[in-house]
Design an enzyme around this catalytic site. Structure first.
Site, short mmCIF file in Angstrom:
data_model
loop_
_atom_site.label_atom_id
_atom_site.label_comp_id
_atom_site.label_asym_id
_atom_site.label_seq_id
_atom_site.Cartn_x
_atom_site.Cartn_y
_atom_site.Cartn_z
N LYS A 18 -7.62 1.53 -3.22
CA LYS A 18 -7.26 1.36 -1.68
C LYS A 18 -6.92 2.19 -0.72
O LYS A 18 -7.08 2.30 0.50
CB LYS A 18 -5.49 0.87 -1.57
CG LYS A 18 -5.01 0.65 -0.50
CD LYS A 18 -5.72 -1.19 0.07
CE LYS A 18 -5.25 -1.05 1.94
NZ LYS A 18 -5.64 -1.72 2.42
N THR A 58 0.59 -0.63 0.40
CA THR A 58 -0.25 0.12 -0.18
C THR A 58 1.08 0.92 0.43
O THR A 58 1.60 1.42 1.27
CB THR A 58 -0.94 0.47 1.23
OG1 THR A 58 -1.72 -1.08 0.96
CG2 THR A 58 -1.93 1.54 1.25
N LYS A 65 -0.16 4.66 8.58
CA LYS A 65 0.82 5.11 7.12
C LYS A 65 -0.20 5.29 6.25
O LYS A 65 0.13 6.04 5.47
CB LYS A 65 2.29 4.04 7.21
CG LYS A 65 2.11 4.09 5.36
CD LYS A 65 3.08 2.50 4.80
CE LYS A 65 2.15 1.34 4.59
NZ LYS A 65 1.62 0.91 3.30
P1 NAP Z 1 5.68 -6.65 8.07
O1 NAP Z 1 4.56 -7.90 7.93
O2 NAP Z 1 5.72 -5.38 8.27
O3 NAP Z 1 6.20 -7.01 6.70
C1 NAP Z 1 6.92 -5.95 5.67
C2 NAP Z 1 8.06 -6.57 4.90
O4 NAP Z 1 8.62 -5.56 3.86
C3 NAP Z 1 8.95 -7.20 5.38
O5 NAP Z 1 9.51 -8.54 4.27
C4 NAP Z 1 10.13 -7.03 5.98
O6 NAP Z 1 11.72 -7.19 5.20
C5 NAP Z 1 10.59 -5.74 4.09
N1 NAP Z 1 10.65 -4.79 4.07
C6 NAP Z 1 10.23 -2.93 4.44
N2 NAP Z 1 11.42 -2.35 4.46
C7 NAP Z 1 11.99 -2.57 3.51
C8 NAP Z 1 13.30 -2.11 2.70
N3 NAP Z 1 13.35 -0.55 2.67
N4 NAP Z 1 13.48 -3.34 1.60
C9 NAP Z 1 13.40 -4.13 1.63
N5 NAP Z 1 12.38 -5.27 2.21
C10 NAP Z 1 11.13 -4.12 2.87
O7 NAP Z 1 4.43 -5.39 6.83
P2 NAP Z 1 2.71 -6.62 5.74
O8 NAP Z 1 1.58 -6.23 7.13
O9 NAP Z 1 3.33 -7.82 5.25
O10 NAP Z 1 2.21 -5.21 4.74
C11 NAP Z 1 3.29 -5.21 3.96
C12 NAP Z 1 2.53 -4.51 2.89
O11 NAP Z 1 1.24 -4.57 2.78
C13 NAP Z 1 2.41 -2.64 3.85
O12 NAP Z 1 2.37 -1.92 2.15
C14 NAP Z 1 0.83 -3.35 4.29
O13 NAP Z 1 0.43 -1.29 4.48
C15 NAP Z 1 0.18 -3.93 3.29
N6 NAP Z 1 -0.44 -4.93 3.93
C16 NAP Z 1 -1.08 -4.88 5.55
C17 NAP Z 1 -2.28 -5.93 5.79
C18 NAP Z 1 -1.97 -6.68 6.67
O14 NAP Z 1 -3.14 -6.80 7.25
N7 NAP Z 1 -1.02 -7.28 7.18
C19 NAP Z 1 -3.88 -5.95 4.88
C20 NAP Z 1 -3.15 -5.14 3.72
C21 NAP Z 1 -2.17 -4.76 2.64
P3 NAP Z 1 11.81 -7.27 7.14
O15 NAP Z 1 11.88 -8.85 7.51
O16 NAP Z 1 13.59 -7.17 6.49
O17 NAP Z 1 11.99 -6.21 7.41
#
Ligand code: NAP
Length: 301
Positions: free
Chosen positions: A174, A99, A242
């Protein structure tokens, strides 16, 4: 069934790890990369190939999916050193499912096109449960023929896949989704506070209003958790902030006042100021408790 398209995943967080696994389960050969290497061990167990960096994932695949954090993170894994655009080759399709900002997405799609890479923005709704169960809603921006080419990959992750328009339109939809999630959340916590101060039974209020015109996802899924005292995420305050920041930046660009969204953003800042950034978004109830001098979340034994 063995599938022909090779799919790369950049980002194995809460969302990416389940989405990649579901794509592999459908028979697509999957290559993964994650910044923190330890998180790739589980993917190796279910048969993924591991890449050394996003560039290698792009080189080895026909489709690369990014599912990282914020706009700057997507820029880094795509445009940075050893980024996926360095691995550009003929036919490569990049799907960003994070997102991020709609405006930045249009720019990224333009840069990708200059390198001969077709980009789709395809953010998701449905949370960690939707990611695990393969039932995400997926909002897609970009070229419709490109979407048709990768639809079987997206169908491994989601049930409700809608082409919303040209580049950035998926992120715009979104953002609409996040406006409604935020404002519905505020309605839900205000109603709980009103019910408590009035002395009516909270469970009964939730039970009857969920089925009527006031029904919302927040009411059905988050209100019962508030009443049980479970403020764990689901979706964290930090991530919602965010997303609301992205909405409000885009609204400023559009010269559109969004009073409800701004209010929710400020109130959630108070949750963050009280160390609640990693709580679920329904921790907004804490602010209502302070404002109204009342108690809803039961104390832990
Ligand atoms: P998360 O568990 O915090 O995971 C984030 C991932 O991104 C991790 O693999 C992290 O790597 C990687 N990452 C972040 N910054 C990076 C960078 N600068 N370079 C390389 N890798 C990086 O987040 P998530 O919940 O999976 O969410 C991922 C996306 O989906 C976000 O944009 C979020 O807004 C969206 N989303 C999430 C949900 C939800 O319910 N969680 C629902 C809808 C949409 P590391 O392991 O090294 O930290």
């Amino acid at each position: 069934m063995e599938q022909s398209k090779r799919v790369g995943f950049v980002g194995l967080g809460i969302m990416g790890r389940s989405m990649a696994k579901n794509v592999a389960k459908r028979g697509f050969p999957v290559t993964v990369w994650n910044r923190t290497p330890a998180k790739m061990a589980e993917a190796r167990e279910w048969g993924a190939r591991l890449a050394a960096h996003p560039k290698e994932a792009a080189e080895q695949c026909d489709v690369v999916i990014t599912i990282v954090g914020d706009t700057s993170d997507v820029r880094e894994v795509a445009l940075g050193p050893n980024g996926l655009l360095e691995g550009a080759h003929e036919g490569l399709i990049w799907i960003d499912m994070s997102t991020i900002s709609p405006d930045a997405t249009r720019e990224l799609a333009r840069v990708a096109a200059e390198r001969g890479v077709r980009m789709l923005d395809a953010p998701v709704s449905g949370g960690d449960v939707g990611a695990r169960e393969g039932t995400l809603s997926i909002m897609v921006g970009g070229d419709e023929e490109t979407l048709a080419e990768v639809k079987p990959v997206l169908e491994a992750m989601g049930k409700n896949i809608v082409h919303c328009g040209s580049a950035g339109a998926g992120q715009t939809v979104k953002a609409c989704n996040q406006i409604m999630c935020g404002v519905n959340l505020l309605g839900m916590v205000e109603a709980l506070a009103f019910a408590r101060k009035s002395g009516v039974d909270l469970d009964k209020m939730i039970q009857v209003t969920t089925q009527g015109a006031a029904g919302s996802w927040a009411l059905a899924n988050l209100a019962p958790r508030v009443v049980r005292g479970d403020l764990d995420p689901g979706f964290s305050v930090r991530f919602q902030q965010k997303d609301l920041r992205i909405v409000l930046e885009e609204a400023a660009r559009l010269m559109l006042p969004l009073l409800g969204t701004s209010t929710v953003h400020q109130l959630l800042r108070s949750v963050e100021a009280h160390d609640g950034g990693e709580d679920g978004t329904h921790a907004l109830i804490r602010v209502m408790e302070q404002l109204g001098n009342l108690k809803i979340v039961p104390s832990k034994e």
